[in-house]
Scaffold this motif. Structure first.
Motif, PDB file in Angstrom:
ATOM      1  N   PRO A   1      31.987  49.913  41.429  1.00  0.00           N
ATOM      2  CA  PRO A   1      33.135  49.397  40.636  1.00  0.00           C
ATOM      3  C   PRO A   1      33.505  47.421  41.080  1.00  0.00           C
ATOM      4  O   PRO A   1      33.681  47.414  40.146  1.00  0.00           O
ATOM      5  CB  PRO A   1      34.326  50.312  41.154  1.00  0.00           C
ATOM      6  CG  PRO A   1      34.009  50.070  42.621  1.00  0.00           C
ATOM      7  CD  PRO A   1      32.539  50.702  42.211  1.00  0.00           C
ATOM      8  N   LEU A   2      32.745  47.063  41.623  1.00  0.00           N
ATOM      9  CA  LEU A   2      33.099  45.882  42.080  1.00  0.00           C
ATOM     10  C   LEU A   2      32.559  45.369  40.889  1.00  0.00           C
ATOM     11  O   LEU A   2      33.182  44.108  40.330  1.00  0.00           O
ATOM     12  CB  LEU A   2      32.529  45.617  43.030  1.00  0.00           C
ATOM     13  CG  LEU A   2      33.471  45.711  44.527  1.00  0.00           C
ATOM     14  CD1 LEU A   2      32.492  45.337  45.625  1.00  0.00           C
ATOM     15  CD2 LEU A   2      34.402  44.357  44.257  1.00  0.00           C
ATOM     16  N   ILE A   3      30.630  45.601  41.115  1.00  0.00           N
ATOM     17  CA  ILE A   3      29.654  44.835  39.806  1.00  0.00           C
ATOM     18  C   ILE A   3      30.934  45.702  38.653  1.00  0.00           C
ATOM     19  O   ILE A   3      30.537  44.592  37.613  1.00  0.00           O
ATOM     20  CB  ILE A   3      28.984  45.954  39.528  1.00  0.00           C
ATOM     21  CG1 ILE A   3      28.094  45.721  41.244  1.00  0.00           C
ATOM     22  CG2 ILE A   3      27.952  45.604  38.899  1.00  0.00           C
ATOM     23  CD1 ILE A   3      27.315  44.302  42.144  1.00  0.00           C
ATOM     24  N   ARG A   4      30.925  46.965  38.050  1.00  0.00           N
ATOM     25  CA  ARG A   4      31.263  46.944  36.368  1.00  0.00           C
ATOM     26  C   ARG A   4      32.834  46.322  36.105  1.00  0.00           C
ATOM     27  O   ARG A   4      33.021  46.188  35.195  1.00  0.00           O
ATOM     28  CB  ARG A   4      32.108  48.649  36.044  1.00  0.00           C
ATOM     29  CG  ARG A   4      32.308  48.929  35.255  1.00  0.00           C
ATOM     30  CD  ARG A   4      31.655  48.560  34.443  1.00  0.00           C
ATOM     31  NE  ARG A   4      32.433  49.340  32.508  1.00  0.00           N
ATOM     32  CZ  ARG A   4      33.660  48.169  32.328  1.00  0.00           C
ATOM     33  NH1 ARG A   4      33.702  47.574  32.601  1.00  0.00           N
ATOM     34  NH2 ARG A   4      33.540  49.675  31.412  1.00  0.00           N
ATOM     35  N   ASN A   5      33.506  46.468  37.457  1.00  0.00           N
ATOM     36  CA  ASN A   5      34.961  44.968  37.091  1.00  0.00           C
ATOM     37  C   ASN A   5      35.557  44.063  37.555  1.00  0.00           C
ATOM     38  O   ASN A   5      36.114  43.633  36.828  1.00  0.00           O
ATOM     39  CB  ASN A   5      36.090  46.549  37.505  1.00  0.00           C
ATOM     40  CG  ASN A   5      36.126  47.458  37.282  1.00  0.00           C
ATOM     41  OD1 ASN A   5      35.799  48.130  35.598  1.00  0.00           O
ATOM     42  ND2 ASN A   5      36.392  48.794  38.054  1.00  0.00           N
ATOM     43  N   ASN A   6      34.975  43.785  37.893  1.00  0.00           N
ATOM     44  CA  ASN A   6      35.044  42.186  38.288  1.00  0.00           C
ATOM     45  C   ASN A   6      33.298  41.549  38.020  1.00  0.00           C
ATOM     46  O   ASN A   6      33.577  40.295  37.546  1.00  0.00           O
ATOM     47  CB  ASN A   6      34.882  42.312  40.301  1.00  0.00           C
ATOM     48  CG  ASN A   6      35.921  43.113  40.369  1.00  0.00           C
ATOM     49  OD1 ASN A   6      36.218  44.031  40.794  1.00  0.00           O
ATOM     50  ND2 ASN A   6      37.788  42.413  40.970  1.00  0.00           N
ATOM     51  N   TYR A   7      32.541  41.448  38.946  1.00  0.00           N
ATOM     52  CA  TYR A   7      30.949  40.708  39.167  1.00  0.00           C
ATOM     53  C   TYR A   7      30.861  40.470  37.535  1.00  0.00           C
ATOM     54  O   TYR A   7      30.225  39.417  37.106  1.00  0.00           O
ATOM     55  CB  TYR A   7      30.300  41.560  39.746  1.00  0.00           C
ATOM     56  CG  TYR A   7      30.444  41.279  40.869  1.00  0.00           C
ATOM     57  CD1 TYR A   7      31.321  40.866  41.499  1.00  0.00           C
ATOM     58  CD2 TYR A   7      29.208  42.310  42.217  1.00  0.00           C
ATOM     59  CE1 TYR A   7      31.853  40.802  43.381  1.00  0.00           C
ATOM     60  CE2 TYR A   7      29.633  42.336  43.107  1.00  0.00           C
ATOM     61  CZ  TYR A   7      30.952  41.326  43.776  1.00  0.00           C
ATOM     62  OH  TYR A   7      30.831  41.526  45.098  1.00  0.00           O
ATOM     63  N   PHE A   8      31.095  41.446  36.564  1.00  0.00           N
ATOM     64  CA  PHE A   8      29.897  41.540  35.039  1.00  0.00           C
ATOM     65  C   PHE A   8      31.071  40.543  34.524  1.00  0.00           C
ATOM     66  O   PHE A   8      30.633  39.769  33.736  1.00  0.00           O
ATOM     67  CB  PHE A   8      30.126  42.929  34.567  1.00  0.00           C
ATOM     68  CG  PHE A   8      29.530  43.759  34.334  1.00  0.00           C
ATOM     69  CD1 PHE A   8      28.221  42.680  35.330  1.00  0.00           C
ATOM     70  CD2 PHE A   8      29.457  44.523  33.817  1.00  0.00           C
ATOM     71  CE1 PHE A   8      27.100  43.981  35.625  1.00  0.00           C
ATOM     72  CE2 PHE A   8      28.143  45.738  34.160  1.00  0.00           C
ATOM     73  CZ  PHE A   8      27.644  45.433  35.162  1.00  0.00           C
ATOM     74  N   GLN A   9      31.994  40.174  34.237  1.00  0.00           N
ATOM     75  CA  GLN A   9      33.697  39.203  34.279  1.00  0.00           C
ATOM     76  C   GLN A   9      33.479  37.628  34.937  1.00  0.00           C
ATOM     77  O   GLN A   9      34.138  37.315  34.304  1.00  0.00           O
ATOM     78  CB  GLN A   9      34.597  39.224  34.204  1.00  0.00           C
ATOM     79  CG  GLN A   9      34.823  40.989  33.406  1.00  0.00           C
ATOM     80  CD  GLN A   9      36.134  42.260  33.914  1.00  0.00           C
ATOM     81  OE1 GLN A   9      35.970  41.664  34.640  1.00  0.00           O
ATOM     82  NE2 GLN A   9      36.205  42.677  32.460  1.00  0.00           N
ATOM     83  N   ALA A  10      32.704  37.676  35.506  1.00  0.00           N
ATOM     84  CA  ALA A  10      32.824  36.615  36.497  1.00  0.00           C
ATOM     85  C   ALA A  10      31.082  35.857  36.398  1.00  0.00           C
ATOM     86  O   ALA A  10      31.571  34.062  36.385  1.00  0.00           O
ATOM     87  CB  ALA A  10      33.044  35.930  38.388  1.00  0.00           C
TER      88      ALA A  10
END
Length: 152
Positions: A46-55
């Motif tokens: 979920p960190l990758i999907r919800n945070n890192y992709f947008q960063a």
């Protein structure tokens, strides 16, 4: 190594690609990050999907036959933050195309690699990167050493 067709070029990912990207990430991590437990994968997903992709600036390469995403990378201002190739698509040159795009078009010269991911370490070393520093833990403080690499 099988070479892919010349027309395979990175394109910017869109938010509607995130579900497909996280499934590719999951498959790739399971095939290359053997040091991660199921609990670790479920923590990061979920960190990758919800945070890192947008960063990051996300780029994808699609399989010409079926239109599915075969590989993707995420770039920050100075770093390749992530580069993943679907296990079924490895050995076709997609990772190399993404890396060359990052270096030539985006002027990126650095990447961080999990020390335990020998496949990635080998990939970057073969393309002129060298280890310049090491952290004992990853960005979340977990015991997965990170190698900071830079193009020679």
């Amino acid at each position: 190594m099988k070479e892919i067709q010349n027309q395979a070029q990175p394109e910017r990912a869109a938010q509607q690609d995130y579900d497909e990207l996280i499934e590719l990430w999951d498959a790739s991590v399971r095939s290359s990050h053997h040091f991660l437990t199921e609990e670790d994968i479920q923590y990061y997903k979920p960190l990758i999907r919800n945070n890192y992709f947008q960063a990051v600036r996300l780029y994808v390469i699609r399989d010409k036959e079926n239109g599915q995403i075969a590989a993707f990378m995420g770039l920050s201002d100075e770093l390749i933050e992530m580069l993943f190739v679907h296990p079924d698509q490895q050995g076709k040159g997609y990772g190399k195309i993404l890396l060359e795009y990052a270096c030539q078009k985006e002027n990126i010269r650095k990447v961080d690699v999990n020390e335990q991911n020998g496949q990635a370490l080998h990939f970057y070393r073969n393309r002129g990167f060298e280890v310049i520093a090491r952290d004992e833990t990853d960005a979340q403080g977990k015991p997965f050493p990170i190698l900071h690499m830079q193009l020679k």
